[in-house]
Design a protein around this motif. Sequence first.
Motif, PDB file in Angstrom:
ATOM      1  N   ALA A 678       9.117 -13.266  22.808  1.00  0.00           N
ATOM      2  CA  ALA A 678      10.138 -13.160  21.765  1.00  0.00           C
ATOM      3  C   ALA A 678       9.606 -13.632  20.417  1.00  0.00           C
ATOM      4  CB  ALA A 678      11.364 -13.984  22.157  1.00  0.00           C
ATOM      5  N   ALA A 679       8.734 -14.626  20.432  1.00  0.00           N
ATOM      6  CA  ALA A 679       8.181 -15.144  19.180  1.00  0.00           C
ATOM      7  C   ALA A 679       7.298 -14.109  18.495  1.00  0.00           C
ATOM      8  CB  ALA A 679       7.387 -16.422  19.453  1.00  0.00           C
ATOM      9  N   PHE A 680       6.590 -13.271  19.296  1.00  0.00           N
ATOM     10  CA  PHE A 680       5.653 -12.317  18.708  1.00  0.00           C
ATOM     11  C   PHE A 680       6.253 -10.929  18.482  1.00  0.00           C
ATOM     12  CE2 PHE A 680       2.543 -15.497  19.845  1.00  0.00           C
ATOM     13  CZ  PHE A 680       1.609 -15.380  18.833  1.00  0.00           C
ATOM     14  N   ALA A 681       7.399 -10.658  19.059  1.00  0.00           N
ATOM     15  CA  ALA A 681       7.985  -9.325  18.906  1.00  0.00           C
ATOM     16  C   ALA A 681       8.237  -8.953  17.443  1.00  0.00           C
ATOM     17  CB  ALA A 681       9.268  -9.224  19.727  1.00  0.00           C
ATOM     18  N   PRO A 682       8.828  -9.846  16.630  1.00  0.00           N
ATOM     19  CA  PRO A 682       9.038  -9.471  15.218  1.00  0.00           C
ATOM     20  C   PRO A 682       7.728  -9.223  14.469  1.00  0.00           C
ATOM     21  CG  PRO A 682      10.393 -11.368  15.822  1.00  0.00           C
ATOM     22  CD  PRO A 682       9.431 -11.162  16.940  1.00  0.00           C
ATOM     23  N   LEU A 683       6.713 -10.007  14.764  1.00  0.00           N
ATOM     24  CA  LEU A 683       5.436  -9.815  14.088  1.00  0.00           C
ATOM     25  C   LEU A 683       4.822  -8.477  14.480  1.00  0.00           C
ATOM     26  CD1 LEU A 683       3.111 -10.822  12.315  1.00  0.00           C
ATOM     27  CD2 LEU A 683       2.150 -11.940  14.335  1.00  0.00           C
ATOM     28  N   ALA A 684       4.844  -8.167  15.767  1.00  0.00           N
ATOM     29  CA  ALA A 684       4.296  -6.882  16.212  1.00  0.00           C
ATOM     30  C   ALA A 684       5.016  -5.739  15.519  1.00  0.00           C
ATOM     31  CB  ALA A 684       4.422  -6.761  17.731  1.00  0.00           C
ATOM     32  N   GLU A 685       6.331  -5.841  15.436  1.00  0.00           N
ATOM     33  CA  GLU A 685       7.117  -4.788  14.788  1.00  0.00           C
ATOM     34  C   GLU A 685       6.763  -4.673  13.302  1.00  0.00           C
ATOM     35  OE1 GLU A 685      11.823  -3.636  13.908  1.00  0.00           O
ATOM     36  OE2 GLU A 685      11.325  -5.300  15.250  1.00  0.00           O
ATOM     37  N   ALA A 686       6.609  -5.823  12.630  1.00  0.00           N
ATOM     38  CA  ALA A 686       6.291  -5.814  11.197  1.00  0.00           C
ATOM     39  C   ALA A 686       4.908  -5.225  10.939  1.00  0.00           C
ATOM     40  CB  ALA A 686       6.383  -7.235  10.648  1.00  0.00           C
ATOM     41  N   LEU A 687       3.942  -5.549  11.780  1.00  0.00           N
ATOM     42  CA  LEU A 687       2.594  -5.042  11.563  1.00  0.00           C
ATOM     43  C   LEU A 687       2.517  -3.541  11.785  1.00  0.00           C
ATOM     44  CD1 LEU A 687       0.411  -7.893  13.144  1.00  0.00           C
ATOM     45  CD2 LEU A 687       1.044  -7.543  10.749  1.00  0.00           C
ATOM     46  N   VAL A 688       3.224  -3.049  12.790  1.00  0.00           N
ATOM     47  CA  VAL A 688       3.250  -1.599  13.023  1.00  0.00           C
ATOM     48  C   VAL A 688       3.941  -0.896  11.850  1.00  0.00           C
ATOM     49  CG1 VAL A 688       4.203   0.229  14.463  1.00  0.00           C
ATOM     50  CG2 VAL A 688       3.162  -1.791  15.532  1.00  0.00           C
ATOM     51  N   LYS A 689       5.056  -1.441  11.433  1.00  0.00           N
ATOM     52  CA  LYS A 689       5.830  -0.839  10.347  1.00  0.00           C
ATOM     53  C   LYS A 689       5.030  -0.782   9.045  1.00  0.00           C
ATOM     54  CE  LYS A 689      10.034  -1.611   7.611  1.00  0.00           C
ATOM     55  NZ  LYS A 689      11.220  -2.513   7.410  1.00  0.00           N
ATOM     56  N   ASN A 690       4.244  -1.823   8.795  1.00  0.00           N
ATOM     57  CA  ASN A 690       3.536  -1.931   7.514  1.00  0.00           C
ATOM     58  C   ASN A 690       2.056  -1.571   7.604  1.00  0.00           C
ATOM     59  OD1 ASN A 690       5.700  -3.026   5.738  1.00  0.00           O
ATOM     60  ND2 ASN A 690       5.664  -4.707   7.226  1.00  0.00           N
ATOM     61  N   GLU A 691       1.667  -0.903   8.680  1.00  0.00           N
ATOM     62  CA  GLU A 691       0.248  -0.578   8.875  1.00  0.00           C
ATOM     63  C   GLU A 691      -0.325   0.168   7.666  1.00  0.00           C
ATOM     64  OE1 GLU A 691      -2.627   2.155  11.787  1.00  0.00           O
ATOM     65  OE2 GLU A 691      -0.515   1.820  12.301  1.00  0.00           O
ATOM     66  N   ASP A 692       0.337   1.197   7.226  1.00  0.00           N
ATOM     67  CA  ASP A 692      -0.191   1.995   6.119  1.00  0.00           C
ATOM     68  C   ASP A 692      -0.319   1.166   4.841  1.00  0.00           C
ATOM     69  OD1 ASP A 692      -0.335   4.165   7.783  1.00  0.00           O
ATOM     70  OD2 ASP A 692       1.513   5.105   7.057  1.00  0.00           O
ATOM     71  N   ALA A 693       0.667   0.315   4.595  1.00  0.00           N
ATOM     72  CA  ALA A 693       0.632  -0.505   3.383  1.00  0.00           C
ATOM     73  C   ALA A 693      -0.517  -1.511   3.438  1.00  0.00           C
ATOM     74  CB  ALA A 693       1.966  -1.241   3.208  1.00  0.00           C
ATOM     75  N   VAL A 694      -0.715  -2.131   4.593  1.00  0.00           N
ATOM     76  CA  VAL A 694      -1.791  -3.112   4.738  1.00  0.00           C
ATOM     77  C   VAL A 694      -3.150  -2.444   4.551  1.00  0.00           C
ATOM     78  CG1 VAL A 694      -2.959  -4.667   6.340  1.00  0.00           C
ATOM     79  CG2 VAL A 694      -0.460  -4.662   6.205  1.00  0.00           C
ATOM     80  N   VAL A 695      -3.349  -1.322   5.235  1.00  0.00           N
ATOM     81  CA  VAL A 695      -4.630  -0.619   5.134  1.00  0.00           C
ATOM     82  C   VAL A 695      -4.888  -0.193   3.690  1.00  0.00           C
ATOM     83  CG1 VAL A 695      -5.913   1.441   5.826  1.00  0.00           C
ATOM     84  CG2 VAL A 695      -4.661   0.107   7.538  1.00  0.00           C
ATOM     85  N   ALA A 696      -3.857   0.278   3.006  1.00  0.00           N
ATOM     86  CA  ALA A 696      -4.017   0.693   1.607  1.00  0.00           C
ATOM     87  C   ALA A 696      -4.433  -0.490   0.737  1.00  0.00           C
ATOM     88  CB  ALA A 696      -2.717   1.303   1.093  1.00  0.00           C
ATOM     89  N   GLU A 697      -3.832  -1.653   0.965  1.00  0.00           N
ATOM     90  CA  GLU A 697      -4.188  -2.840   0.188  1.00  0.00           C
ATOM     91  C   GLU A 697      -5.627  -3.280   0.471  1.00  0.00           C
ATOM     92  OE1 GLU A 697       0.354  -4.722  -0.050  1.00  0.00           O
ATOM     93  OE2 GLU A 697      -1.126  -5.559   1.335  1.00  0.00           O
ATOM     94  N   LEU A 698      -6.071  -3.162   1.730  1.00  0.00           N
ATOM     95  CA  LEU A 698      -7.435  -3.549   2.084  1.00  0.00           C
ATOM     96  C   LEU A 698      -8.462  -2.584   1.496  1.00  0.00           C
ATOM     97  CD1 LEU A 698      -6.888  -4.573   5.827  1.00  0.00           C
ATOM     98  CD2 LEU A 698      -7.189  -6.097   3.877  1.00  0.00           C
ATOM     99  N   LEU A 699      -8.123  -1.294   1.487  1.00  0.00           N
ATOM    100  CA  LEU A 699      -9.051  -0.305   0.942  1.00  0.00           C
ATOM    101  C   LEU A 699      -9.113  -0.361  -0.585  1.00  0.00           C
ATOM    102  CD1 LEU A 699      -8.268   2.857   3.146  1.00  0.00           C
ATOM    103  CD2 LEU A 699     -10.163   1.253   3.387  1.00  0.00           C
TER     104      LEU A 699
END
Length: 736
Positions: A678-699
Motif C-alpha cells: 500500500a505504501a508503494f502503490a501511489p508511487l508506482a502509479e505516479a511514476l507510470v503516469k509521469n513517465e513521459d514527463a520525467v524522460v523529457a526532463e532527463l533528455l
Amino acid sequence: MAKIIYTHTDEAPLLATYSLLPIVSAYAAQAGVDVETRDISLAGRIIAQFPERLTPAQAQADALAELGELATRPEANIIKLPNISASVPQLKAAIAELQEQGYDLPDYPESAETDEDREIRARYDRVKGSAVNPVLREGNSDRRAPASVKAYARKHPHSMGDWSADSKTRVATMGQDDFRSNEQSVVIPADDTLRIEHVAADGTVTVLKDSLTVLEGEIVDGTFLSVASLQAFLTDALAAAKAEGVLFSVHLKATMMKVSDPIIFGHVVRAYFKPVFDTYGDQLAAAGLSPNDGLGGILDGLGELDNGAEIQAAFEAALAEGPRLAMVNSDKGITNLHVPSDVIVDASMPAMIRIGGHMWGPDGEEADTLAVIPDSSYAGVYQTVIDDCKANGAYDPATMGSVPNVGLMAKAAEEYGSHDKTFEAPADGVIRVVNAAGEAVVEHEVRTGDIWRACQTKDASVRDWVKLAVNRARATGVPAIFWLDEDRAHDANIIAKVRTYLQDHDTTGLTIEIMDPAAATAYSVERIRRGEDTISVTGNVLRDYNTDLFPILEVGTSAKMLSIVPLMNGGGLFETGAGGSAPKHVQQLVQENYLRWDSLGEFFAIAASFDHLAEVEGNARAKVLGETLDRATGTFLEQDRSPGRRLGTIDNRGSHFYLALYWAQELAGQSDDAELAAAFAPLAEALVKNEDAVVAELLAVQGTPADIGGYFRPDETKVSAVMRPSATFNEALASL
C-alpha cells in the motif's frame, strides 16, 4: 535500526551514486533500513591523511580505517563501489585539484631526501594503488554473472570480432628471471616477527621492512624480477613486433601492483625510446620527468625545458622508427605508453580478445598485436585463449557457458605489490626475509634496480576459501577447478593446504580438481564452447584477471557481475562488479551532460545486501525489498533500460528512473506485506503516469556542458543538481 553502509568512491560510480542513492534510501526506509554513506574516494583518503593541515570544515575522518574495522564484525553490511586504484600521475592530479580547492596539502615528493619528505610520501603511499580492497576484504570472493544477465546476453548477444586462423596476435612473456621463476615460498611454523633486509656486497645491512607479524601456518613468499633480463626481453620483443608488422603493446597492472608495475612500465618506455633516453635521459631525470609516469607526463613537461622542442622531435623520430604502438585513443595520439594506468592487463587483454585479437593502431584501424606481459605467472592464460580462438573462432555469447570465480583474497591474501613489501634493489647484494631467530627464510641475490617483492597468505584465509569453493560446487553442481601450478613455489604450498582442507568437507559427487592456470583455461574454454559452466577457484591476482576476462567475453562487460564477499566473521561485503571507475564516462558527462555508466552491478549488490540483512537480522521487509529488486532488475534488462551510448537516449539517470518504476510496481504488487504494498502503490502509479514527463526532463539537459565542480572531488550541490535534473521524478520520490 538496521544499517547498510554505501560507499562514496570515484569517477563515474560516484556520479551515479548521486542519482541512485536517493532512490535506495527512500525505498529502504520503508523497511526500517538506514542507508549511511562513507567517503573512501581517492580525494577522501588523501584528506584523511593530513588532518593537522586542514580547517575543521575541511578535515574528515579516515572512513576506510573505520570500515576496515567494521568488516571484522558480524553486523557489517557494506556496499562497495569501484575505486580509482591510483597510479602516481592520478595521485598527483588529485592532490593538485584539492590544492586548487583550498586544501593545504603538500606536493607528492618525487624523491624523499628529508625526514619530512619521507613522512609525507609515506602518508601518500598509503592511499595510492589498490589501497581500499585489502582493507575491506575480510573474506573471500564469490563473483558470478547473475542468471538474469546471462539470460539477457544469450537473448541479445553482444558483438564479437572475427578471429582468423592466421592471426599474428600473440603474447610475449619472459619465462625466466621473472617473478614466477624466482619465487621462494615458506610456511611459517609458529607465530613470529619477520624483517626484510638488504645486505650489500660490502656487508652493509639496510632494513627495508621491520616488524612484519606473521601467524602459524601463514605462507610467506618472496621473489624478484631481473631488470637486466627484462631489458633484454624488451629489446627482443620490440624487434619482433617490428619484424612481424604487428602493433606493440604492454599489459601490466600498475594499479594493484602499485610499486612493481610502474617501474616495469618505465623500463618499457625507456626500451622503446632508447635513443632519446641515451641522449637526454639525465636531463629528463633532473627535470623530474620519469618514464615510470609514462610518455604523456614527459611530453607535458617538455615545455619547461629550453630544448623541449628538440627532445619532442627526438620522441617523434623514435615513434616513426620503432614498431607501431597500440593506441588508447588514436584520435588524440594517446599511445599504449602514455599513462601506466591506461592499459591494465585484466581489462585490456579481454577487450583485445573480444574484437578478434586486435588493438587500435596509430591510423585508427584495428591490427594484430604483440601483447607484452613480462611476468610469466599468468601470461599463459591469455595465450591459451588466443590459441583457442585461432583454432575455433570467436566465442558465441548466445550459447557459451560461464566461468564464475571463487577468489582467495581474505586478509590481504596474495596482494603482491599493493603494500609496503616491494622494493627496487638499492645495490648489488642479497635481499632476504629473516625471522626473529635471525634465520633467513627467503633469500635472493639481486642486482641494482632489480624489483623484489613479498606477500603473505594467512592459513585461515585458505581454509575459508576451500570451504567457499566446496559450497559453490555443491550449490551449482558445476566442476570447481583450483588454478594452481605445482611447479610454482607459492602454489605448491597452497596445493598442500587445499588437499588438507578438502578433507574437512563431504565432496561426494562433486568434481573438484587442481590444474595449472594454462591447463585450467583450456579445460574451461572447451566447456564454454559446449555451453557448460566451470567454477575457477583462484588466488587473488588471478581472481582479478578472470573476473574481467570471462565476463567481458560472456556478457560484454565485467560491470554486470554479482560480487559477494562473505566476511569471515559473519558480515557481508557486496561489491558492484569489476568494471573500473570509467574516467571516459566522466569526461562525456562534463562535455555533454550524458553519463553512460551502467549501474546494473549496483542493483545486484543492493539486492544481495538486503537479502543478507534479512537473513542475519530477521528483517522480513528487507527480504521483500531484495526479492522485488531482483524481479525489477529482470524487467529492467528485458525492457533494455541500460544507458545508451549517444545523446537522445536515456543515460544513467534515466536507467535509475526505470529501475525505480519497476521496483515500485513489484513492491506494490507483492503479497507478502500488504502495508508495504500500500505504501508503494501511489508511487508506482505516479511514476507510470509521469513517465513521459520525467524522460523529457532527463533528455532536455543533454548536449551542453555540465559543471560538477571537480573531477576527483566534485561539489556536492553541483553534482546533485546535475544528476537529479527531473523535478517531476524528485517530487514523486519525496512523496514516499
